[in-house]
Design a protein around this motif. Sequence first.
Motif, PDB file in Angstrom:
ATOM      1  N   GLN A  46      40.550  42.428  27.214  1.00 23.88           N
ATOM      2  CA  GLN A  46      40.410  41.053  27.982  1.00 23.88           C
ATOM      3  C   GLN A  46      40.990  40.687  28.679  1.00 23.88           C
ATOM      4  OE1 GLN A  46      39.024  38.570  25.725  1.00 23.88           O
ATOM      5  NE2 GLN A  46      39.620  37.273  25.696  1.00 23.88           N
ATOM      6  N   THR A  47      42.206  40.956  29.597  1.00 22.65           N
ATOM      7  CA  THR A  47      42.872  40.535  30.391  1.00 22.65           C
ATOM      8  C   THR A  47      41.667  40.696  31.672  1.00 22.65           C
ATOM      9  OG1 THR A  47      45.026  41.001  29.210  1.00 22.65           O
ATOM     10  CG2 THR A  47      44.845  40.599  31.686  1.00 22.65           C
ATOM     11  N   SER A  48      41.761  42.003  31.394  1.00 19.08           N
ATOM     12  CA  SER A  48      40.573  41.727  32.931  1.00 19.08           C
ATOM     13  C   SER A  48      39.134  41.932  33.069  1.00 19.08           C
ATOM     14  CB  SER A  48      41.020  43.920  33.248  1.00 19.08           C
ATOM     15  OG  SER A  48      42.241  44.112  33.416  1.00 19.08           O
ATOM     16  N   CYS A  49      38.166  41.211  32.196  1.00 12.75           N
ATOM     17  CA  CYS A  49      37.162  41.247  31.834  1.00 12.75           C
ATOM     18  C   CYS A  49      36.924  40.334  30.806  1.00 12.75           C
ATOM     19  CB  CYS A  49      36.465  42.644  31.750  1.00 12.75           C
ATOM     20  SG  CYS A  49      36.428  43.943  32.347  1.00 12.75           S
ATOM     21  N   SER A  50      37.501  38.963  31.008  1.00 10.79           N
ATOM     22  CA  SER A  50      37.191  38.181  29.782  1.00 10.79           C
ATOM     23  C   SER A  50      35.869  37.060  31.167  1.00 10.79           C
ATOM     24  CB  SER A  50      38.281  37.740  29.320  1.00 10.79           C
ATOM     25  OG  SER A  50      38.997  36.475  30.350  1.00 10.79           O
TER      26      SER A  50
END
Length: 648
Positions: A445-449
Motif C-alpha cells: 500500500q505504501t509503495s504502490c497505492s
Amino acid sequence: MTEFKRAFSLVWDHFTLVTPNKVQCALCSQRLSFNKNTSAMLRHLRSRHPSEAWYSNSTSGAHSSTSNSTSGVHSTFSNSIISSAGVHSSFSGTTGLNSMFANNAAAGHHIQVRTTRQEDLDDALVNMLVKDTQPFSVVEEEGFAAFVQKLDPSYNLPNKQALKKMVGSRCEFINDNVVSQMVISDFVSLTSDMWTSIDKHSYISVTGHLIAENAQLSTFLLGISKLPENHKMIHIEEAKNQLVASWGLHSRVAAFVTENSENMVATVQKLGILQLPSFAHVLNLVIKRSMEATLELQDIRSQARAIVSFFKSNQNAEMRLAEVQGQLGRPEQKLIQEVDSRWNSSFSMLERVFDQRESVAAALSTLDTDIIPLGSADYEVIHQCLGVLGSFNQATAELASEKRVSASKVIPLVRMLKITLEKKHGAIIHPTATQLASNLQRELQTSCSMVETEPILALSALLDPRFKMLAFGNQGYAQEAVKLLTSECASLIRINPDKDDTLPPSTTGSTTPSPTSPHTSWAMETASVSMATSPSKSHDGGLWEMFDSKVGETQSVQSSTADAAVEVQHYLSDPYLNRVENPMHYWEKHSKVYPHLFQLARKYLSVPASSVPCERIFTKAGDVFNKKRSCLSMKAVEQIMLLNKGLV
C-alpha cells in the motif's frame, strides 16, 4: 584477387578496387577498407543503397549460376543475424535487432545477396565470437587455427585486426538500422542500470525500446559508458546525457525506467525526462522490507543460511547429503544459498530446504558439526510463509523470465497481488505467516497505492487489449484514464487531421484547457489569431474576426473530441484479448481501424515495466570482461555487447 572476387560476388558491380586496401562505391563514391572479403561492401550497400537493383530477385542468371555452384546457399549477414536471434518474448513477439531487419523486409527491401564461401564463414566466425564472447585473439591461437584448417582447408582465417574491422562494419550496419527505425518513430523508451566488472570498474548502460509502424517491438543497446573510479552523481548525469544526446533522443523519450535510487532518479530528472521506477526493484524492496519486519521468519532464515553455507563449504557434507537423498528416494538436489539483493533467492533457499528437510536432518545427524537443524515448528513456519509469498514469487518470475514486460502489466499485477494477499490473509492461522501477510499489505500500500493515477501506467494499461478497464481496481481512476486517453487522441486528431503517423506532444500532466470548455481568456489572444480565418473580414473591417476565429477553433475542438471519444469507446467495447497473447498482434491487425490509438499504443506500450532489459546487458558483460580481454577498449566492448544483444 580482384578478378577472383568478381567471379563470385555481385557486390563488385558497384565497387572499384582503387588501392590494394581500399575500394570505392560507384553509387556514392565513398571509400571503404578492403580486407580480402566483401563483407564491408555488402553492409554498405544494404544500409546506404537499399533500393538498388542488386536487391532484386530477378538478378542476372549468369551471376546466379556462378554463385550457386560456389556457395550452394544464399547466406547473408542479415539472414545469419535473424536465424541466430534468439527467444521470442511473449509480449513482443520479437527481440531486438531481429525486428529491425524484419521491418526493412516489410518495407519492400527483399534482400537476396549472393556471397562467397569465404564471406559466409567470415560472418559465422563473427557470430561465434560475439555469441560466445570469445576474445579477438582466438584466431591467432594455434589449436583453433588447426581446427578450422581441418574443417575447411580452403578457408583463409582472418587475423585479429581484420576480425575487429568486421565487427566494426557489422556494428555500423546495425546502427544504421537503429537510426532508420528511430527516424520514423516519434517516441522511444529507455532503461538504464549500473554495474561493476570483475576488475572493479563501474559502467552504466542505456537500452532503447520502440514499436515500429508494423507493430513490432525493437530493443537495442544505445551505449555503454565507463565511470570514474570515485564517481559521483554528476558523472552519472554526464554519462546518461551523452548517451541520450548522441542519438538525438531528448525530446522523444516517453519514459526513462531506472531503479529508484536517489542518484538514478535525480540524474534522469535533470535531463528533463520523465523517470519511471523499475517495478521489479519496487517489488523487491516491498518483499525484503516485509520479511525483515517478520522477526521469527528472520531468525529461521539466518538458521537456514547457516545450514546451506555448511553444506556448500564442506565437500564431505555435500556428498553425504547426496547419499542420504538417494537412500530416502529423494531427488538429488543441491541446497540454494540466498543472495541479499534478490528476495526471490531467499524464497528458493527456504523452498529447497523445506523440500529436502528429511534429507538435511538425516545428513546433519551423521556429520561432525555444531549446526543446529531446523525443527518441525520451524518447517511449519516456512511452509506457511512460502504460501503467503507464492504469488509474489510468481510475479517476480514473470517480470524476470519475459524478455520484455510492458508497463501495461504493472497496474493489473499490483491489483492481483492485493486481491490474492487479502484472500490468503483471511485463510492463514499461523501468527508468523499472518504477520508477514500484514507487513506485505502495508508495504504494498505504501509503495504502490498510487500506480493507477500514474499517467504512463494508466494509459499503457488501457491501451493493452488484454487489460483495458479491468486492470483498475478503482473505477474512478479508470474513468480518469479514459478521459486522458480521449484527450490525447483528440490532440492527435487536431494536430494531424490528415495524417496517422505522427504523435502530438504528450498531454499527460499538462495544463492544456479541456476540449469541452474553451479558453475563457481568448479576448487577449489577438497575436495568435490568423487573419485568413475570418469569413467576414472584407465586409466588417475585421471587427468580428476574433470572434469568428474562436467559433471555428471551438467547433474544431468539439469535433476532434467527439471523433476521439468514438474511437476510444469502440476500442474499449472490443472483446478482451487472452492474457497470454501478444497485444501487438492485436494492434497489427487493428492499426487501420483505430489509427490514432495505434499511434498512442506505439508510444505507451514501448515503455518497459522494469530495467531488467538493461540488467541483462551487464549480466552478459561479465563474460566479456575477463583475463583474455584485459586490454579491450571501451569501443570494442560496446561493439561486442551491441552485436551480442541481437544474438542472445
